[in-house]
Design a protein around this motif. Structure first.
Motif, PDB file in Angstrom:
ATOM      1  N   GLN A 270     -64.708  -3.855 -24.708  1.00 22.93           N
ATOM      2  CA  GLN A 270     -66.028  -4.216 -24.167  1.00 22.93           C
ATOM      3  C   GLN A 270     -66.465  -5.589 -24.705  1.00 22.93           C
ATOM      4  N   ALA A 271     -66.222  -5.788 -26.002  1.00 23.50           N
ATOM      5  CA  ALA A 271     -66.600  -7.072 -26.609  1.00 23.50           C
ATOM      6  C   ALA A 271     -65.818  -8.212 -25.973  1.00 23.50           C
ATOM      7  N   ALA A 272     -64.569  -7.960 -25.636  1.00 24.12           N
ATOM      8  CA  ALA A 272     -63.757  -9.014 -24.990  1.00 24.12           C
ATOM      9  C   ALA A 272     -64.369  -9.389 -23.647  1.00 24.12           C
ATOM     10  N   VAL A 273     -64.883  -8.409 -22.919  1.00 31.37           N
ATOM     11  CA  VAL A 273     -65.550  -8.703 -21.640  1.00 31.37           C
ATOM     12  C   VAL A 273     -66.806  -9.531 -21.890  1.00 31.37           C
ATOM     13  N   LEU A 274     -67.572  -9.146 -22.907  1.00 27.91           N
ATOM     14  CA  LEU A 274     -68.783  -9.922 -23.247  1.00 27.91           C
ATOM     15  C   LEU A 274     -68.426 -11.370 -23.525  1.00 27.91           C
ATOM     16  N   LEU A 275     -67.380 -11.557 -24.326  1.00 26.64           N
ATOM     17  CA  LEU A 275     -66.984 -12.906 -24.733  1.00 26.64           C
ATOM     18  C   LEU A 275     -66.575 -13.740 -23.518  1.00 26.64           C
ATOM     19  N   ALA A 276     -65.724 -13.163 -22.688  1.00 23.36           N
ATOM     20  CA  ALA A 276     -65.209 -13.914 -21.543  1.00 23.36           C
ATOM     21  C   ALA A 276     -66.326 -14.236 -20.551  1.00 23.36           C
ATOM     22  N   VAL A 277     -67.170 -13.244 -20.268  1.00 24.64           N
ATOM     23  CA  VAL A 277     -68.215 -13.463 -19.260  1.00 24.64           C
ATOM     24  C   VAL A 277     -69.230 -14.484 -19.776  1.00 24.64           C
ATOM     25  N   SER A 278     -69.607 -14.365 -21.027  1.00 26.95           N
ATOM     26  CA  SER A 278     -70.610 -15.300 -21.549  1.00 26.95           C
ATOM     27  C   SER A 278     -70.031 -16.711 -21.633  1.00 26.95           C
ATOM     28  N   TRP A 279     -68.762 -16.831 -21.967  1.00 29.12           N
ATOM     29  CA  TRP A 279     -68.157 -18.163 -22.027  1.00 29.12           C
ATOM     30  C   TRP A 279     -68.041 -18.759 -20.626  1.00 29.12           C
ATOM     31  N   GLY A 280     -67.671 -17.929 -19.663  1.00 32.42           N
ATOM     32  CA  GLY A 280     -67.570 -18.422 -18.287  1.00 32.42           C
ATOM     33  C   GLY A 280     -68.918 -18.909 -17.774  1.00 32.42           C
ATOM     34  N   PHE A 281     -69.962 -18.109 -18.005  1.00 35.00           N
ATOM     35  CA  PHE A 281     -71.297 -18.531 -17.576  1.00 35.00           C
ATOM     36  C   PHE A 281     -71.761 -19.758 -18.363  1.00 35.00           C
TER      37      PHE A 281
ATOM     38  N   ALA B  23     -67.204  -3.649 -15.528  1.00 38.55           N
ATOM     39  CA  ALA B  23     -66.105  -3.798 -16.488  1.00 38.55           C
ATOM     40  C   ALA B  23     -66.564  -3.602 -17.925  1.00 38.55           C
ATOM     41  N   VAL B  24     -67.850  -3.840 -18.183  1.00 32.98           N
ATOM     42  CA  VAL B  24     -68.339  -3.710 -19.555  1.00 32.98           C
ATOM     43  C   VAL B  24     -68.694  -2.262 -19.883  1.00 32.98           C
ATOM     44  N   ARG B  25     -68.718  -1.401 -18.898  1.00 35.12           N
ATOM     45  CA  ARG B  25     -69.075  -0.012 -19.158  1.00 35.12           C
ATOM     46  C   ARG B  25     -67.978   0.690 -19.976  1.00 35.12           C
ATOM     47  N   PRO B  26     -68.380   1.743 -20.657  1.00 31.90           N
ATOM     48  CA  PRO B  26     -67.360   2.495 -21.390  1.00 31.90           C
ATOM     49  C   PRO B  26     -66.349   3.109 -20.424  1.00 31.90           C
ATOM     50  N   LEU B  27     -65.126   3.169 -20.863  1.00 35.22           N
ATOM     51  CA  LEU B  27     -64.044   3.804 -20.118  1.00 35.22           C
ATOM     52  C   LEU B  27     -63.770   3.132 -18.770  1.00 35.22           C
ATOM     53  N   ALA B  28     -64.127   1.852 -18.663  1.00 37.30           N
ATOM     54  CA  ALA B  28     -63.747   1.100 -17.450  1.00 37.30           C
ATOM     55  C   ALA B  28     -62.235   0.903 -17.472  1.00 37.30           C
ATOM     56  N   PRO B  29     -61.604   0.829 -16.298  1.00 38.73           N
ATOM     57  CA  PRO B  29     -60.145   0.656 -16.276  1.00 38.73           C
ATOM     58  C   PRO B  29     -59.741  -0.665 -16.944  1.00 38.73           C
ATOM     59  N   GLY B  30     -58.611  -0.620 -17.615  1.00 37.05           N
ATOM     60  CA  GLY B  30     -58.136  -1.803 -18.322  1.00 37.05           C
ATOM     61  C   GLY B  30     -57.880  -2.971 -17.387  1.00 37.05           C
ATOM     62  N   TRP B  31     -57.317  -2.668 -16.209  1.00 38.11           N
ATOM     63  CA  TRP B  31     -57.007  -3.763 -15.278  1.00 38.11           C
ATOM     64  C   TRP B  31     -58.296  -4.433 -14.795  1.00 38.11           C
ATOM     65  N   ALA B  32     -59.356  -3.631 -14.656  1.00 40.53           N
ATOM     66  CA  ALA B  32     -60.629  -4.199 -14.201  1.00 40.53           C
ATOM     67  C   ALA B  32     -61.187  -5.143 -15.253  1.00 40.53           C
ATOM     68  N   ARG B  33     -61.074  -4.733 -16.505  1.00 33.58           N
ATOM     69  CA  ARG B  33     -61.561  -5.602 -17.583  1.00 33.58           C
ATOM     70  C   ARG B  33     -60.731  -6.884 -17.652  1.00 33.58           C
TER      71      ARG B  33
END
Lengths: 563, 228
Positions: B133-144, B189-199
């Motif tokens: 989840q943190a990896a999604v936060l990092l990527a999305v915030s950096w992209g924005f 993608a940031v939700r718990p138990l989201a599929p790995g490929w989606a993240r």
């Protein structure tokens, strides 16, 4: 007859016989040596389990489980009992500490709540490292489930009525001293114990105390035959002694024709008379009764009133109503845990913004946060699922038994741990997939794996809980009580009740202002959870009810003597 | 080396100043609050955990984007326009801003990770889940953040820039429910138990957005110099 055909064998004739002897020698000597060496190698570890009363079980209540284990090496770990549940997906595991030396043997007599007749109960010796040393199964048969069990210690089982008034059949289980339970809870599935022979030397202290505690808290025992009157337990179980004189009697309603022993009533004993014959005697023992029959149990026909006198009335026990639990958000400890991390993180960033070395501090705070958060979460989970417990503690004849019901609803999916006092028996039901009950020396731990919103129900019994033994005495129309925690105490007797009031100049409390009894008084309602016939109890004798004063919710009920 | 100097300068301004600390204090307070909201019991199959996860995403994205786009002006921080006037090459400026955004996004995500970990542990979820989840936060915030940096050098009007930036982000994040359940959308993608490929898809998309934005920034800098 020639000499050669006589008793002196020739060399040719001796040779086959010698070969046979040598052959036998060659077989038996190694076999003998092998047998000598074999025990030294040790028997492989084994465990045997026997469920119920000589195989008979009553579902929905505690039944005795006798486990015998033998090991060939030191085993320190757990005796594990997997109890099948009504719903196959659930599992209840009981764990008892185990410490057997090399070649050691152990016997456990445990109460087990049996609710499923279709799946076997599994017993295993498990070492501390988790390795299974030995295992066995006890398979309850559907046909061995009965509505009522009469236990019998003796040679010739009697014939009680086979039909139970509330439905179902009754059976006689032939027992031995060795299989008698070590906790009063396990007697819950036994309606009556008929004792014709009792060798007290084959009982240990725990078995004696359990039998007495069961009787004092409502159990019933019939004695017959020649029990040793000087043996402590036999004497205690006897309402009367045989004088040694025997009379022939005609057929009576309660006994078949045959010899009738003359009974000498012991103090407190009351006779049961039919057509001027004393056919039996009974005496109260706390809330229970002991009976002495003047004839062998086999001479008491199934329709005899003696059976109906001795057998307890069937009544369904119901626990307290389930509280309306709502999952609570454990905000307090969560706020402290998250707030501590947030403050430290902010400080570390402030330092990092001024000096590059501050990043090491930030890393340390982050690492501490990552390591510590699971601990904080565990604490929060535990606080969010405090067991909502209700107690009823009953003291009769100085013997204390406590009954507890606990409910907990899981706000989140996962494993929850609840700590109970040192209980003799614990049952788990309700919503969970796995429940592990670990009996330790000073407490019992219950770990239940639950889904979100699932409600766990626990029921436990504590025997012989410590504490000062209070005393209840009727005196001149009032009731005197000596004991702790008497504020808001109430005495029930007959159809009346009276508040306990402090007696001036003494440590006694007196109930004398009698008024009409509230049948729905919380204390009486609580007592009915344990004894459905609570109304009969308070009809016969004074009963003092006190709110528990040690932080627990519930009532302490002190049962007085029959006047 | 000039790129690293830009990173050091930005971090010093965003963390070492009074305003920077005040912003961080507000940020950790928001994390704390969202974390507390996530402790709520689950009812009827709805878990406050995913609400909290999306909330943390919004908080981290907001701060990183606002800092990168100059919406929150930290004293002493050099924007792209200031750096364009300095003797740095366009690539150094773009790299420097990219790294600066990445460092700040990492700091903000690091502050949110233990909260995610706490919420996961509360529900006996694995710690790896919170890391994903943190990896999604990092990527999305950096992209924005990269997108905000590009807007900062492309749109001159502050009002137009703000409207474009926040309007775009709000529409993108809040519109998740309108466009359907795209598993790779950040709010899913940031939700718990989201599929790995989606993240992975989500993170790769936003890393691509960041790279693209910074490439566009590097292309924009020579024109800025010409205009000056």
């Amino acid at each position: 007859m020639s000499p050669s055909s006589g008793t002196v064998p020739t060399a040719a004739a001796r040779s086959p016989a010698r070969r046979v002897r040598y052959g036998l020698l060659a077989f038996f000597v190694p076999a003998f040596l092998l047998l000598q060496v074999w025990p030294a190698a040790g028997e492989p570890p084994s465990v045997h389990a026997a469920l119920g009363w000589d195989g008979w079980v009553r579902f929905g209540t505690w039944n005795p489980l006798t486990v015998e284990a033998e090991v060939d090496r030191p085993v320190r770990g757990w005796l594990v009992v997997d109890v099948p549940q009504e719903f196959g997906a659930q599992r209840v595991r009981l764990r008892y500490p185990l410490d057997l030396p090399q070649g050691g043997r152990g016997t456990w007599r445990l109460p087990v709540l049996v609710v499923d007749a279709r799946r076997p109960l599994r017993v295993a010796l498990v070492a501390e490292d988790g390795g299974e040393v030995a295992s066995a199964q006890a398979v309850p048969q559907a046909e061995s489930a009965v509505a009522s069990v009469v236990g019998y210690l003796g040679q010739n089982p009697p014939s009680p009525p086979t039909e139970v008034s509330s439905g179902g059949r009754r059976t006689v289980a032939r027992l031995w001293e060795e299989v008698l339970p070590e906790s009063a809870a396990a007697y819950a599935s036994l309606d009556l114990l008929v004792v014709e022979e009792l060798d007290e030397r084959r009982l240990n202290d725990a078995q004696r105390h359990a039998l007495q505690a069961w009787v004092i808290h409502g159990g019933r025992v019939v004695t017959s035959g020649w029990l040793a009157p000087t043996a402590p337990l036999s004497g205690w179980l006897s309402a009367a002694q045989h004088t040694g004189r025997v009379v022939e009697r005609p057929g009576l309603g309660s006994l078949a024709a045959g010899p009738l022993r003359e009974l000498h009533l012991l103090p407190g004993g009351r006779p049961v008379v039919e057509r001027s014959y004393v056919v039996a005697a009974w005496a109260p023992r706390g809330l229970g009764r002991v009976y002495a029959w003047a004839a062998d149990p086999q001479q008491v026909p199934p329709g005899s009133p003696l059976w109906y006198l001795a057998l307890p009335p069937t009544a369904l026990r119901e626990g307290p109503p389930e509280p309306d639990l709502r999952p609570r958000a454990p905000v307090g400890p969560a706020a402290v845990g998250l707030g501590t991390f947030a403050a430290l993180w902010l400080v570390s960033l402030a330092v990092a913004g001024r000096t590059p070395w501050g990043w090491l501090l930030a890393l340390a705070v982050l690492a501490a946060g990552v390591v510590g958060m699971p601990t904080v979460a565990h604490e929060v989970r535990q606080r969010s699922t405090a067991l909502d417990a209700t107690w009823v503690e009953v003291v009769a004849d100085g013997v204390r038994r406590a009954y507890g019901w606990g409910y907990a609803q899981a706000p989140y999916r996962g494993v929850y741990t609840h700590t109970l006092p040192r209980a003799a028996a614990v049952a788990a039901s309700g919503g969970f997939s796995e429940a592990e009950v670990t009996f330790l020396d000073d407490r019992v731990l219950v770990r239940a794996r639950q889904g979100t919103g699932e409600r766990l129900r626990l029921y436990w019994e504590v025997e012989g809980a410590a504490g000062a033994v209070p005393a209840v005495q009727p005196r001149n129309g009032s009731v005197v009580f000596r004991g702790p925690g008497t504020s808001q105490g109430v005495v029930f007797w007959g159809s009346r009740q009276a508040p306990l009031e402090k007696s001036e100049g003494s440590d006694e409390w007196v109930a004398s202002r009698w008024e009409r009894q509230e049948s729905q008084h919380p204390a009486l309602v609580s007592l009915r959870w344990v004894y459905p016939a609570a109304a009969t109890i308070v009809e016969d004798r004074p009963v003092v009810a006190l709110p528990l004063a040690d932080g627990r919710r519930g009532w302490l009920v002190v049962v007085g003597q029959l006047p | 080396m000039n790129s690293l100097a830009i990173v050091r300068g930005d971090l010093r301004a965003r963390l070492g100043t009074h305003k920077g600390l005040a912003v961080q204090a507000a940020f950790v307070a928001a994390l704390w609050l969202v974390g507390l909201l996530g402790t709520g019991p689950e009812r009827g199959g709805e878990s406050p955990m995913w609400v909290a996860s999306v909330g943390l995403l919004v908080v981290v994205v907001y701060l990183v984007t606002a800092a990168a786009g100059g919406e929150i002006a930290f004293p002493g921080e050099k924007g792209v326009l200031d750096l364009a006037a300095a003797p740095f090459s366009a690539a150094e400026i773009a790299w420097g801003k990219g790294l600066s955004n990445a460092a700040f996004a990492t700091v903000c995500t690091a502050g949110a990770w233990p909260v995610l970990l706490f919420l996961q542990a509360l529900r006996t979820g694995p710690w790896q889940e919170s890391l994903a989840q943190a990896a999604v936060l990092l990527a999305v915030s950096w992209g924005f953040g990269g997108f905000a940096t590009w807007l900062g050098v492309t749109v001159e009007s502050e009002v137009s820039r703000s409207v474009l930036l926040w309007g775009g982000i709000v529409v993108f994040l809040a519109g998740a429910g309108l466009v359907g359940s795209w598993p790779w959308h950040p709010a899913h993608a940031v939700r718990p138990l989201a599929p790995g490929w989606a993240r992975a898809t989500c993170a790769a998309s936003f890393v691509g957005l960041g790279v693209l934005s910074l490439w566009a920034v590097s292309r924009r800098i020579p024109r800025l110099r010409e205009e000056v």
